[in-house]
Scaffold this motif. Sequence first.
Motif, mmCIF file in Angstrom:
data_model
loop_
_atom_site.group_PDB
_atom_site.id
_atom_site.type_symbol
_atom_site.label_atom_id
_atom_site.label_comp_id
_atom_site.label_asym_id
_atom_site.label_seq_id
_atom_site.Cartn_x
_atom_site.Cartn_y
_atom_site.Cartn_z
ATOM 1 N N GLY A 170 0.452 -15.659 -8.303
ATOM 2 C CA GLY A 170 -0.729 -15.124 -8.972
ATOM 3 C C GLY A 170 -1.228 -13.829 -8.379
ATOM 4 N N VAL A 171 -0.580 -13.338 -7.323
ATOM 5 C CA VAL A 171 -0.969 -12.079 -6.701
ATOM 6 C C VAL A 171 -0.315 -10.931 -7.473
ATOM 7 C CG1 VAL A 171 -0.891 -10.678 -4.609
ATOM 8 C CG2 VAL A 171 -1.163 -13.161 -4.441
ATOM 9 N N GLN A 172 -1.134 -9.978 -7.904
ATOM 10 C CA GLN A 172 -0.613 -8.778 -8.538
ATOM 11 C C GLN A 172 -0.227 -7.778 -7.449
ATOM 12 O OE1 GLN A 172 -2.972 -7.551 -12.177
ATOM 13 N NE2 GLN A 172 -4.451 -8.939 -11.223
ATOM 14 N N THR A 173 0.878 -7.067 -7.656
ATOM 15 C CA THR A 173 1.391 -6.186 -6.607
ATOM 16 C C THR A 173 1.555 -4.765 -7.116
ATOM 17 O OG1 THR A 173 3.669 -6.826 -7.182
ATOM 18 C CG2 THR A 173 2.593 -8.023 -5.369
ATOM 19 N N LEU A 174 1.359 -3.834 -6.182
ATOM 20 C CA LEU A 174 1.577 -2.411 -6.440
ATOM 21 C C LEU A 174 2.435 -1.855 -5.309
ATOM 22 C CD1 LEU A 174 -2.048 -1.304 -7.406
ATOM 23 C CD2 LEU A 174 -0.068 -1.233 -8.927
ATOM 24 N N VAL A 175 3.579 -1.303 -5.638
ATOM 25 C CA VAL A 175 4.453 -0.701 -4.631
ATOM 26 C C VAL A 175 4.099 0.777 -4.517
ATOM 27 C CG1 VAL A 175 6.811 -0.202 -3.939
ATOM 28 C CG2 VAL A 175 6.285 -2.351 -5.114
ATOM 29 N N GLU A 176 3.699 1.198 -3.336
ATOM 30 C CA GLU A 176 3.352 2.594 -3.091
ATOM 31 C C GLU A 176 4.622 3.369 -2.751
ATOM 32 O OE1 GLU A 176 0.351 2.627 -0.074
ATOM 33 O OE2 GLU A 176 -1.070 1.476 -1.286
ATOM 34 N N THR A 177 4.946 4.335 -3.583
ATOM 35 C CA THR A 177 6.155 5.109 -3.404
ATOM 36 C C THR A 177 5.935 6.520 -3.924
ATOM 37 O OG1 THR A 177 8.547 5.137 -3.869
ATOM 38 C CG2 THR A 177 7.129 4.346 -5.635
ATOM 39 N N PRO A 178 6.533 7.537 -3.311
ATOM 40 C CA PRO A 178 7.429 7.474 -2.149
ATOM 41 C C PRO A 178 6.697 7.344 -0.823
ATOM 42 C CG PRO A 178 7.153 9.739 -2.813
ATOM 43 C CD PRO A 178 6.394 8.930 -3.830
ATOM 44 N N ASP A 179 5.394 7.647 -0.804
ATOM 45 C CA ASP A 179 4.661 7.645 0.465
ATOM 46 C C ASP A 179 3.608 6.549 0.476
ATOM 47 O OD1 ASP A 179 5.992 9.978 1.436
ATOM 48 O OD2 ASP A 179 4.711 11.191 0.132
ATOM 49 N N ILE A 180 3.311 6.061 1.672
ATOM 50 C CA ILE A 180 2.238 5.096 1.850
ATOM 51 C C ILE A 180 0.893 5.807 1.674
ATOM 52 C CG2 ILE A 180 2.009 5.385 4.357
ATOM 53 C CD1 ILE A 180 1.827 2.296 4.526
ATOM 54 N N LEU A 181 -0.080 5.134 1.077
ATOM 55 C CA LEU A 181 -1.346 5.762 0.696
ATOM 56 C C LEU A 181 -2.478 5.480 1.670
ATOM 57 C CD1 LEU A 181 -1.232 5.121 -3.165
ATOM 58 C CD2 LEU A 181 -0.742 7.251 -1.947
ATOM 59 N N GLU A 182 -2.242 4.738 2.740
ATOM 60 C CA GLU A 182 -3.270 4.322 3.683
ATOM 61 C C GLU A 182 -4.320 3.452 2.972
ATOM 62 O OE1 GLU A 182 -4.615 7.247 6.567
ATOM 63 O OE2 GLU A 182 -3.067 8.637 5.858
ATOM 64 N N THR A 183 -5.339 3.054 3.712
ATOM 65 C CA THR A 183 -6.269 2.068 3.144
ATOM 66 C C THR A 183 -7.114 2.630 2.013
ATOM 67 O OG1 THR A 183 -7.772 2.598 4.977
ATOM 68 C CG2 THR A 183 -6.401 0.626 5.202
ATOM 69 N N GLY A 184 -7.638 3.844 2.186
ATOM 70 C CA GLY A 184 -8.471 4.421 1.137
ATOM 71 C C GLY A 184 -7.690 4.766 -0.106
ATOM 72 N N GLY A 185 -6.570 5.445 0.073
ATOM 73 C CA GLY A 185 -5.738 5.797 -1.072
ATOM 74 C C GLY A 185 -5.149 4.575 -1.744
ATOM 75 N N GLY A 186 -4.786 3.575 -0.945
ATOM 76 C CA GLY A 186 -4.229 2.355 -1.521
ATOM 77 C C GLY A 186 -5.248 1.589 -2.343
ATOM 78 N N LEU A 187 -6.477 1.531 -1.843
ATOM 79 C CA LEU A 187 -7.522 0.849 -2.606
ATOM 80 C C LEU A 187 -7.822 1.597 -3.896
ATOM 81 C CD1 LEU A 187 -9.637 -1.373 -2.854
ATOM 82 C CD2 LEU A 187 -11.165 -0.007 -1.429
ATOM 83 N N ARG A 188 -7.920 2.913 -3.820
ATOM 84 C CA ARG A 188 -8.182 3.691 -5.034
ATOM 85 C C ARG A 188 -7.057 3.514 -6.055
ATOM 86 N NH1 ARG A 188 -9.202 9.881 -3.972
ATOM 87 N NH2 ARG A 188 -6.978 9.786 -3.493
ATOM 88 N N ASN A 189 -5.825 3.468 -5.596
ATOM 89 C CA ASN A 189 -4.681 3.293 -6.482
ATOM 90 C C ASN A 189 -4.712 1.950 -7.204
ATOM 91 O OD1 ASN A 189 -1.966 4.192 -7.420
ATOM 92 N ND2 ASN A 189 -1.237 2.477 -6.177
ATOM 93 N N ALA A 190 -5.360 0.957 -6.585
ATOM 94 C CA ALA A 190 -5.391 -0.394 -7.155
ATOM 95 C C ALA A 190 -6.585 -0.647 -8.063
ATOM 96 C CB ALA A 190 -5.380 -1.421 -6.026
ATOM 97 N N LEU A 191 -7.483 0.311 -8.204
ATOM 98 C CA LEU A 191 -8.702 0.073 -8.979
ATOM 99 C C LEU A 191 -8.447 -0.347 -10.428
ATOM 100 C CD1 LEU A 191 -11.149 2.834 -7.658
ATOM 101 C CD2 LEU A 191 -11.028 0.404 -7.055
#
Length: 230
Positions: A73-94
């Motif tokens: 039940g966990v939705q996933t997002l693969v960050e590619t080509p670069d890792i987005l760090e915590t702030g960028g990763g959270l924004r990407n998942a909004l």
Amino acid sequence: MRNDPNAVMLFAAGFGTRMRSLTADRPKPLVTVGGRALIDHTLDLVRSSEIATVVANLHYLPEKLLAHLEGSGVQTLVETPDILETGGGLRNALPLLGDGPVFTANTDAIWRGPNPFSVLKDAWDPDQMDALLICVPRDRVLGHKGQGDFVIGPDGRLSRGPGHVYGGIQIIKTNGLHDFDEPAFSLNLLWNKMAENKRLFGLPYDGEWCDVGSPEGIPLAETLLEPRHV
């Protein structure tokens, strides 16, 4: 926009370099503690709190986590080509998390005591707070060598300094993420802005917490999983 959090972002994209050989063939959230993957211990807490939406970001060896989380039940997002760090990763998942405040959680800690998600939700006050971080008193911390990240003021507001260790779980409003131009950035930058506006709060944790960021943390964490003898 809702004011009560009902979605959680699990940070699971890091390289786990401090785990040395243990992460040569697996991402850190799949390192086992007490016979179970670290991320599963966090998911137990999430599910006990009945949080509706669960999202995880992946980057290092993502196929291993994708396989592990299939059917969970966990939705996933693969960050590619670069890792987005915590702030960028959270924004990407909004788009998956929604537009209200959300929980975020690191996936490399073991807790003994009250469910940190539940105690944060009970203390959340969106009229005063832009973020509420669970903070562990230094004498309740295992596996962490630092002197702490924050000082909690008499009114619950946070300032930088030794004393309490950030436990890796928080509730945070996400609208401020759009103020940053960089694709990859740390949530520390958003916290700094919230602190300047006196809207960054901390909640002391009434339990025990172990940082499992290195191999030495694993046996310490397993002591927290042992039954208590009264």
